[in-house]
Design a protein around this motif. Structure first.
Motif, PDB file in Angstrom:
ATOM      1  N   CYS A  72       0.812  -1.215   0.000  1.00  0.00           N
ATOM      2  CA  CYS A  72       0.000   0.000   0.000  1.00  0.00           C
ATOM      3  C   CYS A  72       0.851   1.273   0.000  1.00  0.00           C
ATOM      4  N   GLU A  73       2.079   1.209   0.532  1.00  0.00           N
ATOM      5  CA  GLU A  73       2.950   2.375   0.496  1.00  0.00           C
ATOM      6  C   GLU A  73       3.334   2.686  -0.944  1.00  0.00           C
ATOM      7  N   ALA A  74       3.666   1.645  -1.713  1.00  0.00           N
ATOM      8  CA  ALA A  74       3.994   1.847  -3.122  1.00  0.00           C
ATOM      9  C   ALA A  74       2.777   2.351  -3.889  1.00  0.00           C
ATOM     10  N   ALA A  75       1.579   1.834  -3.543  1.00  0.00           N
ATOM     11  CA  ALA A  75       0.359   2.279  -4.206  1.00  0.00           C
ATOM     12  C   ALA A  75       0.093   3.755  -3.915  1.00  0.00           C
ATOM     13  N   SER A  76       0.308   4.177  -2.678  1.00  0.00           N
ATOM     14  CA  SER A  76       0.105   5.574  -2.315  1.00  0.00           C
ATOM     15  C   SER A  76       1.059   6.479  -3.088  1.00  0.00           C
ATOM     16  N   SER A  77       2.299   6.050  -3.211  1.00  0.00           N
ATOM     17  CA  SER A  77       3.272   6.823  -3.982  1.00  0.00           C
ATOM     18  C   SER A  77       2.872   6.911  -5.448  1.00  0.00           C
ATOM     19  N   ARG A  78       2.305   5.831  -5.977  1.00  0.00           N
ATOM     20  CA  ARG A  78       1.855   5.819  -7.365  1.00  0.00           C
ATOM     21  C   ARG A  78       0.736   6.839  -7.572  1.00  0.00           C
ATOM     22  N   LEU A  79      -0.172   6.914  -6.624  1.00  0.00           N
ATOM     23  CA  LEU A  79      -1.263   7.888  -6.729  1.00  0.00           C
ATOM     24  C   LEU A  79      -0.742   9.314  -6.661  1.00  0.00           C
ATOM     25  N   ASP A  80       0.257   9.562  -5.791  1.00  0.00           N
ATOM     26  CA  ASP A  80       0.842  10.904  -5.717  1.00  0.00           C
ATOM     27  C   ASP A  80       1.436  11.301  -7.056  1.00  0.00           C
ATOM     28  N   THR A  81       2.142  10.370  -7.684  1.00  0.00           N
ATOM     29  CA  THR A  81       2.744  10.638  -8.988  1.00  0.00           C
ATOM     30  C   THR A  81       1.663  10.910 -10.034  1.00  0.00           C
ATOM     31  N   PHE A  82       0.600  10.113 -10.002  1.00  0.00           N
ATOM     32  CA  PHE A  82      -0.502  10.305 -10.954  1.00  0.00           C
ATOM     33  C   PHE A  82      -1.136  11.683 -10.788  1.00  0.00           C
ATOM     34  N   LEU A  83      -1.395  12.081  -9.543  1.00  0.00           N
ATOM     35  CA  LEU A  83      -2.071  13.350  -9.308  1.00  0.00           C
ATOM     36  C   LEU A  83      -1.193  14.542  -9.646  1.00  0.00           C
ATOM     37  N   GLU A  84       0.112  14.387  -9.561  1.00  0.00           N
ATOM     38  CA  GLU A  84       0.988  15.487  -9.950  1.00  0.00           C
ATOM     39  C   GLU A  84       0.760  15.879 -11.411  1.00  0.00           C
ATOM     40  N   GLN A  85       0.473  14.905 -12.257  1.00  0.00           N
ATOM     41  CA  GLN A  85       0.242  15.199 -13.669  1.00  0.00           C
ATOM     42  C   GLN A  85      -1.240  15.364 -14.029  1.00  0.00           C
ATOM     43  N   MET A  86      -2.156  14.733 -13.264  1.00  0.00           N
ATOM     44  CA  MET A  86      -3.553  14.654 -13.700  1.00  0.00           C
ATOM     45  C   MET A  86      -4.544  15.423 -12.834  1.00  0.00           C
ATOM     46  N   GLU A  87      -4.135  15.907 -11.679  1.00  0.00           N
ATOM     47  CA  GLU A  87      -5.105  16.548 -10.776  1.00  0.00           C
ATOM     48  C   GLU A  87      -5.752  17.763 -11.420  1.00  0.00           C
ATOM     49  N   GLU A  88      -4.979  18.621 -12.069  1.00  0.00           N
ATOM     50  CA  GLU A  88      -5.552  19.812 -12.688  1.00  0.00           C
ATOM     51  C   GLU A  88      -6.532  19.443 -13.788  1.00  0.00           C
ATOM     52  N   ALA A  89      -6.220  18.420 -14.560  1.00  0.00           N
ATOM     53  CA  ALA A  89      -7.127  18.009 -15.638  1.00  0.00           C
ATOM     54  C   ALA A  89      -8.436  17.467 -15.077  1.00  0.00           C
ATOM     55  N   LEU A  90      -8.364  16.690 -13.994  1.00  0.00           N
ATOM     56  CA  LEU A  90      -9.581  16.166 -13.377  1.00  0.00           C
ATOM     57  C   LEU A  90     -10.427  17.289 -12.803  1.00  0.00           C
ATOM     58  N   ALA A  91      -9.791  18.240 -12.111  1.00  0.00           N
ATOM     59  CA  ALA A  91     -10.521  19.372 -11.540  1.00  0.00           C
ATOM     60  C   ALA A  91     -11.150  20.222 -12.627  1.00  0.00           C
ATOM     61  N   ALA A  92     -10.425  20.414 -13.749  1.00  0.00           N
ATOM     62  CA  ALA A  92     -10.961  21.205 -14.851  1.00  0.00           C
ATOM     63  C   ALA A  92     -12.154  20.523 -15.493  1.00  0.00           C
ATOM     64  N   THR A  93     -12.164  19.191 -15.508  1.00  0.00           N
ATOM     65  CA  THR A  93     -13.299  18.450 -16.069  1.00  0.00           C
ATOM     66  C   THR A  93     -14.566  18.695 -15.264  1.00  0.00           C
ATOM     67  N   VAL A  94     -14.434  18.720 -13.930  1.00  0.00           N
ATOM     68  CA  VAL A  94     -15.587  18.980 -13.079  1.00  0.00           C
ATOM     69  C   VAL A  94     -16.081  20.404 -13.267  1.00  0.00           C
ATOM     70  N   ALA A  95     -15.150  21.343 -13.405  1.00  0.00           N
ATOM     71  CA  ALA A  95     -15.520  22.762 -13.491  1.00  0.00           C
ATOM     72  C   ALA A  95     -15.959  23.182 -14.868  1.00  0.00           C
ATOM     73  N   ALA A  96     -15.673  22.396 -15.897  1.00  0.00           N
ATOM     74  CA  ALA A  96     -15.940  22.832 -17.271  1.00  0.00           C
ATOM     75  C   ALA A  96     -17.396  23.133 -17.505  1.00  0.00           C
ATOM     76  N   ASP A  97     -18.282  22.280 -17.033  1.00  0.00           N
ATOM     77  CA  ASP A  97     -19.708  22.476 -17.302  1.00  0.00           C
ATOM     78  C   ASP A  97     -20.245  23.696 -16.577  1.00  0.00           C
ATOM     79  N   LYS A  98     -19.707  23.972 -15.350  1.00  0.00           N
ATOM     80  CA  LYS A  98     -20.145  25.166 -14.621  1.00  0.00           C
ATOM     81  C   LYS A  98     -19.776  26.422 -15.401  1.00  0.00           C
ATOM     82  N   LYS A  99     -18.608  26.431 -16.024  1.00  0.00           N
ATOM     83  CA  LYS A  99     -18.199  27.606 -16.803  1.00  0.00           C
ATOM     84  C   LYS A  99     -19.108  27.796 -17.998  1.00  0.00           C
ATOM     85  N   GLN A 100     -19.527  26.671 -18.632  1.00  0.00           N
ATOM     86  CA  GLN A 100     -20.429  26.773 -19.754  1.00  0.00           C
ATOM     87  C   GLN A 100     -21.780  27.325 -19.336  1.00  0.00           C
TER      88      GLN A 100
END
Length: 512
Positions: free
Chosen positions: A482-510
């Motif tokens: 689980c420690e390795a899995a947690s580190s993997r998620l941190d790495t994923f979110l470093e590149q993808m967190e902004e894109a995921l957040a923008a996906t949620v906010a996109a419809d509100k902007k429209q």
């Protein structure tokens, strides 16, 4: 010779006319009662989402499945009051309508926060205040019981379930030991050599308790003029309800013990067995209640004191004020929700930082969030590592369709256990492998990590015209640990967190 006879207003025909006139007078009711019926119907219409959620709450719970019957009894009590003329001599109080916008504001906040029980309690309160508007403050007492009787249909009594459940386990366990049946009590489970019985909340006897509470209160209101016999009747009826449930649970356990768990009550059904036992035990209670009624000569129907009463149309301003006061909160809710209306995101974001979408998220596990207006997921891959991402989007709080519902959770209890590692990280322990989860709530465009804070933020966001909310969760298997899995998620979110957040906010902007 035929003689013509003139009737002078006395005699058999005149008496019949007088009787008909008196009968018509008794059948007539103050027109304000028709207005009151209209206001009650208006409450049900304008606040239909809360009425519907209450109806849906009744369906699966035997403790409240009689809710519709209680509402019919309440309506009959109001009709009985109208026929008695007890409130007809009271004047109107248009100023009482000022209480309706206050109740409407409380309903608005409760709906924004997703607190259903407060919404349900406000419904009879609104009908009561509408009645005071038409009949005046002096009608507060006559109207209190007929309308307040609906409280027995509102799930505010659930706190009694665990209490009755625990008492049932203790008493039944003690009785089994007293008759030398080898029973081992572990929590709410009764273990026998032939098997085990789980005394769940449905075995608490809450349904018997509620019926006794309702019947005892109603009988006292209809036939007693003092509180003392009512309280005595309630004590006896509630005791019978509790004992009936003890006998039901104990009888089923004994039947299972004697027949090696093959008795009809164990293998098929013991629901009707319990109700039959309750009916038998309640029969002498009804005779006891009849004995406590006052002598027939002491009974008297409430009389209407002489008074001018309300002028024929003097109550119309109060009717208009009440209707306006009832309409304000639903109109405000429609304005707030429609101004921020959105349909939610339509697709997961593409990969960033070397992460690519490799297909659908694994079906073996998903957050248990239901009623979402949009539910999206995808599996991302990078260098042989996999991360599943989920978005559950809710356009506005509604019964059965709200992010922070008590039934929404990351894993069902039967599917595994949750171990919290931090404010935004969980470890899911399940039979098909452990998983690491990181998540956040998006409430009206703001990121919130804790559910308690999310509830408060949801209320404030909805009140300010931002009712949208979402859960964003990413998950990966605990491989190699689980420690390795947690580190993997941190790495994923470093590149993808902004894109995921923008996906949620996109419809509100429209929508804006």
């Amino acid at each position: 010779m035929v003689t013509r006879v003139e009737h002078s207003g006395v005699g058999p025909d005149s008496g019949a006319r007088n009787r008909d006139s008196a009968s018509s007078a008794r059948l007539a009711v103050d027109p304000r009662w028709l207005a009151f019926l209209g206001l009650a119907a208006l409450v049900l219409l304008l606040y239909w989402p809360s009425v519907r959620s209450l109806w849906m709450r009744w369906q699966p719970d035997p403790s409240y499945s009689h809710g519709w019957l209680i509402c019919l009894v309440s309506a009959w009590l109001v009709w009985r009051l109208a026929r008695s003329g007890q409130a007809d001599h009271f004047g109107t109080s248009p100023w009482a309508a000022l209480g309706l916008p206050v109740l409407g504001l409380a309903w608005f906040v409760a709906r924004a926060a997703g607190v259903d029980v407060v919404q349900w309690l406000i419904l009879p309160a609104m009908i009561y205040v509408a009645g005071l508007t038409l009949f005046g403050i002096r009608a507060a007492k006559p109207l209190a019981f007929p309308i307040g009787f609906t409280l027995f249909a509102i799930p505010v009594w659930d706190w009694l379930k665990p209490v009755l459940q625990e008492i049932t386990v203790v008493v039944v366990g003690s009785c089994l030991h007293a008759v030398r049946i080898p029973a081992y009590i572990v929590g709410n489970e009764v273990q026998l050599p032939a098997g085990a019985f789980q005394v769940v909340e449905g075995c608490s006897g809450m349904h018997f308790f509620m019926v006794s509470l309702m019947l005892g209160t109603l009988y006292g209101y209809l036939f007693y003029r003092q509180w003392r016999p009512t309280l005595i009747l309630l004590a006896v009826a509630l005791l019978v309800a509790i004992v009936a449930n003890w006998l039901r649970v104990g009888g089923v356990i004994v039947a299972g013990h004697l027949t090696d768990m093959q008795h009809f009550l164990v293998t098929k059904d013991h629901h009707y067995f319990g109700w039959a036992m309750y009916a038998v035990l309640m029969t002498p209670v009804l005779f006891f209640a009849r004995r406590m009624e006052p002598p027939a000569g002491e009974e008297h129907a409430p009389s209407s004191p002489a008074g001018a009463g309300s002028a024929r149309t003097a109550w119309l301003p109060g009717l208009a004020a009440a209707a306006l006061g009832l309409a304000l909160a639903p109109a405000a809710w429609a304005l707030v929700v429609n101004s921020g209306a959105s349909t939610g995101p339509v697709a997961m974001p593409g990969g960033e930082g070397g992460w690519d979408i490799s297909g659908a998220a694994a079906e073996s596990w998903a957050p248990h969030f239901r009623g979402a207006d949009a539910e999206l997921s995808a599996r991302y891959a990078k260098n042989g590592q996999f991360v599943d991402a989920w978005i559950f989007y809710y356009a506005a709080p509604a019964y059965g369709r709200e992010l922070l519902s008590g039934t929404n959770r990351f894993v069902r209890p039967s599917m595994g256990a949750v171990e919290r590692r931090g404010p935004d990280e969980l470890i899911i322990r399940s039979r098909d492998g452990d998983r690491a989860v990181k998540y956040w709530f998006d409430i009206g465009g703001r990121t919130v990590l804790e559910r308690s804070a999310a509830r408060k933020e949801q209320t404030l966001a909805t009140l300010s015209g931002r009712p949208q909310s979402a859960l964003v969760a990413v998950v990966t298997s605990c491989v190699p640990d689980c420690e390795a899995a947690s580190s993997r998620l941190d790495t994923f979110l470093e590149q993808m967190e902004e894109a995921l957040a923008a996906t949620v906010a996109a419809d509100k902007k429209q929508a804006e």
